[in-house]
Design a protein around this motif. Sequence first.
Motif, PDB file in Angstrom:
ATOM      1  N   TYR A 116       0.818  -1.098  -0.029  1.00 48.58           N
ATOM      2  CA  TYR A 116      -0.097   0.093  -0.189  1.00 48.58           C
ATOM      3  C   TYR A 116       0.836   1.040   0.052  1.00 48.58           C
ATOM      4  N   VAL A 117       0.446   2.114  -0.918  1.00 50.11           N
ATOM      5  CA  VAL A 117       0.928   3.656  -0.681  1.00 50.11           C
ATOM      6  C   VAL A 117       0.442   4.050   0.346  1.00 50.11           C
ATOM      7  N   VAL A 118       1.096   5.025   1.115  1.00 48.48           N
ATOM      8  CA  VAL A 118       0.424   5.603   2.239  1.00 48.48           C
ATOM      9  C   VAL A 118       0.820   7.090   2.179  1.00 48.48           C
ATOM     10  N   GLY A 119      -0.379   7.882   2.372  1.00 52.09           N
ATOM     11  CA  GLY A 119      -0.184   9.328   2.354  1.00 52.09           C
ATOM     12  C   GLY A 119      -0.654   9.824   3.744  1.00 52.09           C
ATOM     13  N   TRP A 120      -0.007  11.058   4.002  1.00 54.29           N
ATOM     14  CA  TRP A 120      -0.471  11.914   5.144  1.00 54.29           C
ATOM     15  C   TRP A 120      -1.202  12.983   4.582  1.00 54.29           C
ATOM     16  N   PHE A 121      -2.294  13.515   4.992  1.00 52.71           N
ATOM     17  CA  PHE A 121      -3.083  14.859   4.874  1.00 52.71           C
ATOM     18  C   PHE A 121      -3.354  15.556   6.150  1.00 52.71           C
ATOM     19  N   ARG A 122      -3.861  16.725   5.917  1.00 51.99           N
ATOM     20  CA  ARG A 122      -4.077  17.764   6.871  1.00 51.99           C
ATOM     21  C   ARG A 122      -5.295  18.269   6.578  1.00 51.99           C
TER      22      ARG A 122
ATOM     23  N   TYR B 290      -4.697  15.621  11.167  1.00 47.69           N
ATOM     24  CA  TYR B 290      -3.846  15.092  10.267  1.00 47.69           C
ATOM     25  C   TYR B 290      -4.372  13.525  10.292  1.00 47.69           C
ATOM     26  N   SER B 291      -4.393  13.112   9.115  1.00 47.20           N
ATOM     27  CA  SER B 291      -5.126  11.764   8.604  1.00 47.20           C
ATOM     28  C   SER B 291      -4.175  11.070   7.556  1.00 47.20           C
ATOM     29  N   CYS B 292      -4.012   9.880   7.833  1.00 45.64           N
ATOM     30  CA  CYS B 292      -3.357   8.866   6.960  1.00 45.64           C
ATOM     31  C   CYS B 292      -4.461   8.115   5.984  1.00 45.64           C
ATOM     32  N   ALA B 293      -3.741   7.936   4.835  1.00 55.39           N
ATOM     33  CA  ALA B 293      -4.787   6.881   3.857  1.00 55.39           C
ATOM     34  C   ALA B 293      -3.828   6.097   3.305  1.00 55.39           C
ATOM     35  N   ALA B 294      -4.328   4.999   2.492  1.00 47.42           N
ATOM     36  CA  ALA B 294      -3.733   4.033   2.071  1.00 47.42           C
ATOM     37  C   ALA B 294      -4.382   3.639   0.755  1.00 47.42           C
ATOM     38  N   ARG B 295      -3.519   3.320   0.033  1.00 42.89           N
ATOM     39  CA  ARG B 295      -4.130   2.724  -1.611  1.00 42.89           C
ATOM     40  C   ARG B 295      -3.138   1.705  -2.080  1.00 42.89           C
TER      41      ARG B 295
ATOM     42  N   ASP C 205      -8.884   4.376   1.579  1.00 47.15           N
ATOM     43  CA  ASP C 205      -8.740   3.889   3.136  1.00 47.15           C
ATOM     44  C   ASP C 205      -8.209   5.036   3.605  1.00 47.15           C
ATOM     45  N   TRP C 206      -9.020   5.465   4.767  1.00 49.40           N
ATOM     46  CA  TRP C 206      -8.504   6.545   5.667  1.00 49.40           C
ATOM     47  C   TRP C 206      -8.700   6.492   7.037  1.00 49.40           C
ATOM     48  N   GLY C 207      -8.092   6.887   8.022  1.00 48.48           N
ATOM     49  CA  GLY C 207      -8.174   6.793   9.362  1.00 48.48           C
ATOM     50  C   GLY C 207      -8.842   8.107   9.815  1.00 48.48           C
TER      51      GLY C 207
END
Length: 127
Positions: free
Chosen positions: A32-38, A94-99, A116-118
Motif C-alpha cells: 500500500y502507498v500511504v499518504g498523510w493529509f491535513r 492529520y489523517s493517513c490514507a492508503a491505496r 482507505d482513511w483513518g
Amino acid sequence: QVQLVESGGGLVQPGESLRLSCAASGRTLSRYVVGWFRQTPGKKREFVATISWSGNTTYYEDSVKGRFTISRDNAKMTVDLQMNNLKPEDTAVYSCAARWSSYGVQIYSRTSDYGDWGQGTQVTVSS
C-alpha cells in the motif's frame, strides 16, 4: 480494505517536534502507498506527504519540505510522520490514507487517489 489508526498528535509550541504514527490492521500494509493529509475547519483536506510501499519514493508538500519526514516499517505495519520545527500554520487534523499499488515506486498526492482513511489526530502548534 485496510483499517488505519493515527496517533501521536498533541499540543506543542512553535519550533518543537511531534511524531505521528499510522498503524494498519486488517491487511498487510506492504503493498500500500500511504499518504498523510491535513485539514483545518472550513478548508479542504490538503496533501502533506506520501511514501511508496517499497519506501524508496517519497514526496512532500512544499511548505513541509525539510521539516517533515515520512517513513514506514512494513513489518510493523506502520507509517510515521516526523514533524520538526513546527509552526502555527501546521495546526490541523492529520489523517493517513492508503491505496494498494502494483508498483513499488508509485506514490499518490491527491485525496481522490486514496480509498482507505483513518479518523485523524489533532496537532496544535501554539505558544
